[in-house]
Motif scaffolding. Structure first.
Motif, PDB file in Angstrom:
ATOM      1  N   ALA A 118      13.701   6.324   1.943  1.00 20.01           N
ATOM      2  CA  ALA A 118      14.495   6.313   3.170  1.00 20.01           C
ATOM      3  C   ALA A 118      14.597   7.705   3.766  1.00 20.01           C
ATOM      4  N   GLU A 119      14.767   8.715   2.925  1.00 17.24           N
ATOM      5  CA  GLU A 119      14.880  10.079   3.426  1.00 17.24           C
ATOM      6  C   GLU A 119      13.556  10.551   4.018  1.00 17.24           C
ATOM      7  N   LEU A 120      12.463  10.212   3.380  1.00 20.00           N
ATOM      8  CA  LEU A 120      11.154  10.598   3.903  1.00 20.00           C
ATOM      9  C   LEU A 120      10.906   9.973   5.267  1.00 20.00           C
ATOM     10  N   ILE A 121      11.146   8.679   5.374  1.00 19.76           N
ATOM     11  CA  ILE A 121      10.848   7.969   6.624  1.00 19.76           C
ATOM     12  C   ILE A 121      11.798   8.412   7.740  1.00 19.76           C
ATOM     13  N   SER A 122      13.085   8.544   7.417  1.00 21.17           N
ATOM     14  CA  SER A 122      14.043   8.983   8.431  1.00 21.17           C
ATOM     15  C   SER A 122      13.742  10.405   8.891  1.00 21.17           C
ATOM     16  N   GLY A 123      13.296  11.262   7.960  1.00 21.42           N
ATOM     17  CA  GLY A 123      12.953  12.628   8.324  1.00 21.42           C
ATOM     18  C   GLY A 123      11.782  12.698   9.284  1.00 21.42           C
ATOM     19  N   VAL A 124      10.819  11.795   9.117  1.00 17.30           N
ATOM     20  CA  VAL A 124       9.699  11.723  10.061  1.00 17.30           C
ATOM     21  C   VAL A 124      10.190  11.197  11.408  1.00 17.30           C
ATOM     22  N   ALA A 125      11.016  10.184  11.390  1.00 17.67           N
ATOM     23  CA  ALA A 125      11.495   9.583  12.636  1.00 17.67           C
ATOM     24  C   ALA A 125      12.257  10.587  13.491  1.00 17.67           C
ATOM     25  N   ASP A 126      13.100  11.423  12.860  1.00 20.15           N
ATOM     26  CA  ASP A 126      13.907  12.352  13.659  1.00 20.15           C
ATOM     27  C   ASP A 126      13.221  13.689  13.904  1.00 20.15           C
ATOM     28  N   GLY A 127      11.972  13.837  13.413  1.00 15.25           N
ATOM     29  CA  GLY A 127      11.213  15.041  13.683  1.00 15.25           C
ATOM     30  C   GLY A 127      11.435  16.176  12.705  1.00 15.25           C
TER      31      GLY A 127
ATOM     32  N   PRO B  44       0.823  -1.205   0.000  1.00 18.00           N
ATOM     33  CA  PRO B  44       0.000   0.000   0.000  1.00 18.00           C
ATOM     34  C   PRO B  44       0.857   1.256   0.000  1.00 18.00           C
ATOM     35  N   VAL B  45       0.267   2.333  -0.460  1.00 22.49           N
ATOM     36  CA  VAL B  45       0.914   3.649  -0.442  1.00 22.49           C
ATOM     37  C   VAL B  45       0.318   4.416   0.733  1.00 22.49           C
ATOM     38  N   VAL B  46       1.159   4.874   1.649  1.00 15.36           N
ATOM     39  CA  VAL B  46       0.688   5.294   2.964  1.00 15.36           C
ATOM     40  C   VAL B  46       1.114   6.720   3.302  1.00 15.36           C
ATOM     41  N   MET B  47       0.576   7.210   4.416  1.00 15.35           N
ATOM     42  CA  MET B  47       1.082   8.409   5.064  1.00 15.35           C
ATOM     43  C   MET B  47       1.826   7.985   6.321  1.00 15.35           C
ATOM     44  N   VAL B  48       2.948   8.629   6.579  1.00 18.79           N
ATOM     45  CA  VAL B  48       3.787   8.334   7.740  1.00 18.79           C
ATOM     46  C   VAL B  48       3.818   9.573   8.624  1.00 18.79           C
ATOM     47  N   TYR B  49       3.733   9.377   9.932  1.00 23.73           N
ATOM     48  CA  TYR B  49       3.743  10.526  10.835  1.00 23.73           C
ATOM     49  C   TYR B  49       4.586  10.218  12.065  1.00 23.73           C
ATOM     50  N   ASN B  50       5.007  11.286  12.743  1.00 24.00           N
ATOM     51  CA  ASN B  50       5.794  11.150  13.956  1.00 24.00           C
ATOM     52  C   ASN B  50       4.850  11.007  15.144  1.00 24.00           C
ATOM     53  N   ARG B  51       4.893   9.860  15.814  1.00 26.08           N
ATOM     54  CA  ARG B  51       3.945   9.572  16.892  1.00 26.08           C
ATOM     55  C   ARG B  51       4.080  10.535  18.071  1.00 26.08           C
ATOM     56  N   ALA B  52       5.285  10.993  18.345  1.00 27.49           N
ATOM     57  CA  ALA B  52       5.486  11.866  19.500  1.00 27.49           C
ATOM     58  C   ALA B  52       5.062  13.298  19.220  1.00 27.49           C
ATOM     59  N   LEU B  53       5.104  13.711  17.952  1.00 29.68           N
ATOM     60  CA  LEU B  53       4.883  15.118  17.620  1.00 29.68           C
ATOM     61  C   LEU B  53       3.526  15.398  16.987  1.00 29.68           C
ATOM     62  N   VAL B  54       2.828  14.356  16.528  1.00 30.10           N
ATOM     63  CA  VAL B  54       1.488  14.525  15.962  1.00 30.10           C
ATOM     64  C   VAL B  54       0.484  13.936  16.951  1.00 30.10           C
ATOM     65  N   PRO B  55      -0.348  14.757  17.571  1.00 28.87           N
ATOM     66  CA  PRO B  55      -1.326  14.241  18.539  1.00 28.87           C
ATOM     67  C   PRO B  55      -2.281  13.257  17.877  1.00 28.87           C
ATOM     68  N   PRO B  56      -2.759  12.256  18.621  1.00 27.88           N
ATOM     69  CA  PRO B  56      -3.690  11.276  18.039  1.00 27.88           C
ATOM     70  C   PRO B  56      -4.879  11.924  17.347  1.00 27.88           C
ATOM     71  N   SER B  57      -5.383  13.043  17.885  1.00 31.49           N
ATOM     72  CA  SER B  57      -6.549  13.705  17.286  1.00 31.49           C
ATOM     73  C   SER B  57      -6.227  14.350  15.949  1.00 31.49           C
ATOM     74  N   GLU B  58      -4.936  14.518  15.628  1.00 32.95           N
ATOM     75  CA  GLU B  58      -4.547  15.173  14.383  1.00 32.95           C
ATOM     76  C   GLU B  58      -3.960  14.203  13.358  1.00 32.95           C
ATOM     77  N   VAL B  59      -3.878  12.934  13.700  1.00 36.62           N
ATOM     78  CA  VAL B  59      -3.357  11.967  12.735  1.00 36.62           C
ATOM     79  C   VAL B  59      -4.293  11.930  11.526  1.00 36.62           C
ATOM     80  N   PRO B  60      -3.788  12.231  10.319  1.00 36.03           N
ATOM     81  CA  PRO B  60      -4.669  12.268   9.145  1.00 36.03           C
ATOM     82  C   PRO B  60      -5.037  10.865   8.674  1.00 36.03           C
TER      83      PRO B  60
END
Length: 359
Positions: free
Chosen positions: A218-227, A137-153
């Motif tokens: 890799a750059e997209l995912i790593s960029g989300v991981a490090d904030g 699947p083609v997905v959206m990735v988000y940072n769990r610590a920085l995106v509140p659950p109510s704002e997860v798209p």
């Protein structure tokens, strides 16, 4: 790992950044093996390598050379091979399935039929020369610590809502593929443009909020991981989930409005020197044993009526498989491609990051 392994990371100097070459080359199996298979692919070695190792455990006397390429460079190399270039591949596997359809259409592939290929759905088999072997699947990735659950798209409409406020904290913190450098990113964006009324709005919102365009998964995912980024849009799900299972900073969502589904395409070039070995490996990938290994590598992921990335259930009506058919040739029509990229540039005024690693 069986036998001996040669690992070469090919890092290009700045002045040679446009040279066409694989990113990584690795050898699997015994160096003295009497039979050989050369695979050129866009699949991440760290993920697909385990599939090759599992196959070699069933096939003595074979060595495999695996080359990891960016999708645009792999396409150009395959075109050269089709026209008599040196050292042709025995098998080509790419996430740029529109490019693979073009290669088959241009008579660059060898025909093959077996019980395994005939069991594929019609949408994943074209002219007995191109086969879809994964389910990603083609997905959206988000940072769990920085995106509140109510704002997860959960949908593209949700993402638009996050970007709508004039002082949105997501401004400059959303990233996606640079569609000029990434054949995969271009394919996903083109599929979006034909699928959804939200496409124009997303482009406008990305441009207005200084979204980031970069080349690679890799750059997209790593960029989300490090904030660096809060959200990455249109990321290939296999890579995202592979990282997410080992990194609790990363959250993954399959959009509920619709989720594109990619099946990486395999072609056996007409110039292949070891076509019989390529055919045997293709049959393995499509066999129950091979499908199990692809599932372990997360290159086949649960979708319909199964738990998704975040534990939600994905409706079959939300799935949009990218089928292997001549309709994908539209994406490579020169005039349409130029118009599409021009529109992307005119609307997407965000930041394009340089990189030495093409997708």
């Amino acid at each position: 790992m069986r036998g001996w392994v040669l690992f070469v990371a090919l890092c290009l100097a700045p002045g040679l950044a446009k040279a066409r070459a694989p990113e990584i080359v690795q050898r699997f199996g015994d160096g003295d093996a009497p039979r050989h298979l050369l695979i050129r692919s866009t699949a991440d070695l760290s993920i697909f390598g385990q599939v090759i190792e599992a196959y070699l455990a069933t096939r003595a006397g074979l060595a495999v050379t695996y080359q990891q390429w960016g999708s645009n460079d792999l396409y150009d190399d395959s075109v050269d091979g089709c026209h008599g270039g040196p050292d042709p591949a025995d098998m080509v596997m790419s996430s740029g399935v529109h490019q693979m359809v073009k290669l088959v259409n241009d008579a660059c592939a060898r025909s093959y039929r077996s019980p395994e290929t005939e069991n594929l759905p019609a949408a994943l088999r074209w002219r007995d020369e191109l086969w879809g072997v994964t389910r990603e699947p083609v997905v959206m990735v988000y940072n769990r610590a920085l995106v509140p659950p109510s704002e997860v798209p959960r949908t593209r409409f949700d993402l638009l809502d996050l970007l709508r406020p004039s002082l949105s904290r997501y401004a400059g913190r959303v990233a996606t593929y640079d569609i000029e450098r990434s054949g995969l990113g271009y394919l996903f964006a083109f599929a979006d443009s034909r699928e959804a009324a939200t496409f124009g709005g997303l482009l406008e919102s990305f441009g207005r909020t200084d979204a980031i365009a970069t080349c690679c998964s890799a750059e997209l995912i790593s960029g989300v991981a490090d904030g660096t980024y809060l959200i990455a849009y249109n990321v290939i799900g296999s890579y995202a989930m592979e990282r997410a299972f080992g990194d609790d900073r990363i959250g993954v969502v399959m959009p509920e409005d619709y989720t594109l589904v990619l099946s990486r395409a395999v072609m056996i070039p007409k110039t292949a020197r070891h076509a019989s070995e390529a055919q045997a490996f293709l049959d393995y990938l499509l066999s129950s044993a091979g499908q199990t290994e692809l599932q372990r590598a997360r290159l086949i992921m649960p979708l319909v009526n199964e738990e998704g990335a975040e534990g939600e259930r994905i409706s079959e009506t939300a799935l949009r498989p990218i089928g292997l058919s001549p309709t994908l040739l539209v994406a490579l029509d020169r005039q349409k491609r130029e118009q599409f990229i021009r529109r992307w540039h005119e609307t997407f005024q965000g930041t394009r990051l340089p990189s030495a690693e093409p997708q």
